[in-house]
Design an enzyme around this catalytic site. Sequence first.
Site, PDB file in Angstrom:
ATOM      1  N   CYS A   1       3.598   0.279  -8.271  1.00  0.00           N
ATOM      2  CA  CYS A   1       3.114  -0.079  -9.620  1.00  0.00           C
ATOM      3  C   CYS A   1       2.276   1.057 -10.195  1.00  0.00           C
ATOM      4  O   CYS A   1       2.359   1.360 -11.382  1.00  0.00           O
ATOM      5  CB  CYS A   1       2.283  -1.356  -9.575  1.00  0.00           C
ATOM      6  SG  CYS A   1       3.191  -2.799  -9.001  1.00  0.00           S
TER       7      CYS A   1
ATOM      8  N   CYS B   1      -0.550  -2.679  -5.579  1.00  0.00           N
ATOM      9  CA  CYS B   1       0.841  -2.220  -5.407  1.00  0.00           C
ATOM     10  C   CYS B   1       0.962  -0.714  -5.666  1.00  0.00           C
ATOM     11  O   CYS B   1       0.730  -0.267  -6.790  1.00  0.00           O
ATOM     12  CB  CYS B   1       1.714  -3.028  -6.361  1.00  0.00           C
ATOM     13  SG  CYS B   1       3.323  -2.347  -6.691  1.00  0.00           S
TER      14      CYS B   1
END
Length: 99
Positions: free
Chosen positions: A27, A24
């Site tokens: 993230c 991600c």
Amino acid sequence: MKSNFSTIIDSEKPVLIDFFADWCGPCKTLSPILKEVKDELGDTIKIVKINVDKNQPLASKYQVRGVPTMILFKKGQQLWRQSGVLQKNDIISIINSHQ
């Protein structure tokens, strides 16, 4: 992690859980921001990162549909949650409002 998780979120001080995934992009953006939050707030907050790919039952229990998702707990109660990346000052403000 599951049995340990209840102990972690049952803390007297706020616990910010960061549900993330290795793949991600957002993230990866959030990770250094959370480090800055921890550096600024020190021992008044506990920040725990949980990889959704390695802890799917936990992510499912808390209905994490997207990453990153942050959930703030205190004494086992969910106080706040949000998906996506927030800036350091916004996260600190939210944590301080739940002290």
